[in-house]
Enzyme design. Structure first.
Site, PDB file in Angstrom:
ATOM      1  N   CYS A 233       0.384  -6.463  -2.772  1.00 38.02           N
ATOM      2  CA  CYS A 233       0.136  -5.024  -2.776  1.00 38.02           C
ATOM      3  C   CYS A 233       1.381  -4.266  -2.280  1.00 38.02           C
ATOM      4  CB  CYS A 233      -1.111  -4.744  -1.935  1.00 38.02           C
ATOM      5  SG  CYS A 233      -1.752  -3.072  -1.975  1.00 38.02           S
ATOM      6  N   HIS A 234       1.265  -3.553  -1.160  1.00 39.81           N
ATOM      7  CA  HIS A 234       2.381  -2.796  -0.590  1.00 39.81           C
ATOM      8  C   HIS A 234       3.246  -3.641   0.356  1.00 39.81           C
ATOM      9  CE1 HIS A 234      -0.094   0.548  -2.012  1.00 39.81           C
ATOM     10  NE2 HIS A 234       0.965   1.327  -1.884  1.00 39.81           N
TER      11      HIS A 234
END
Length: 166
Positions: free
Chosen positions: A100-101
């Site tokens: 994800c991030h």
């Protein structure tokens, strides 16, 4: 192996909880580091105990690194010590898993130029601007780096990371 997680409040709950327990199931020692000791809480309310502050971490004592996503990486990447931990472990070739991030921390560490990887689509441009050949696939393995996009990729992500640890 000793595996370190770097995270903070508003992590994506399943992106920290699933790998934490999956890696323990494999027999690894798992530690969570954050800004301060106590607990950190995910976006959906799940809390986990913090074992070490970023300042207490000696990256030489750890064999691998996990960088879960959510909103936490936006905060973690602003901490110079956390970024240095990630930079050192990545450049030394220790296994690093991001989802994800999570790669935002590696972007701030300046270590991704010329690498292949993936992430949440919302940071795709940041990845490309950092020199990553961004690939829209559930898991991308490039040397010591295993990256995935989102919670739907958790099983593939950990499957490949566990292989890398053996």
């Amino acid at each position: 192996m000793k595996i370190l997680f770097l995270s903070a409040n508003e992590f994506e709950d399943v992106e920290l909880i699933y790998p934490y327990h999956r890696l323990k199931e494999e027999g690894h020692e798992v530690y969570i580091a954050s800004f301060e000791k106590g607990v950190i809480t995910g976006k959906h309310g799940y809390s986990v105990k913090v074992d070490l502050t970023f300042d207490e971490v000696n990256p030489d004592e750890f064999d691998a690194l996990v960088l879960p996503g959510g909103r936490a990486p936006e905060r973690v990447r602003l901490n110079e010590k956390a970024v240095e931990i990630a930079r050192k472990m990545f450049t030394e070739g220790k296994p690093v898993a991001t989802i994800c991030h999570g790669p935002q921390i590696l972007i701030s560490a300046g270590v991704l130029k010329g690498r292949k990887g993936t992430s949440y689509i919302g940071i795709r441009d940041d990845m490309i601007n950092a020199g990553v050949e961004w690939i829209d696939r559930e898991v991308v393995v490039d040397g010591n780096w295993v990256s995935s996009r989102h919670p739907g990729d958790l099983y593939a992500w950990m499957r490949e990371f566990v292989k890398l640890l053996k």
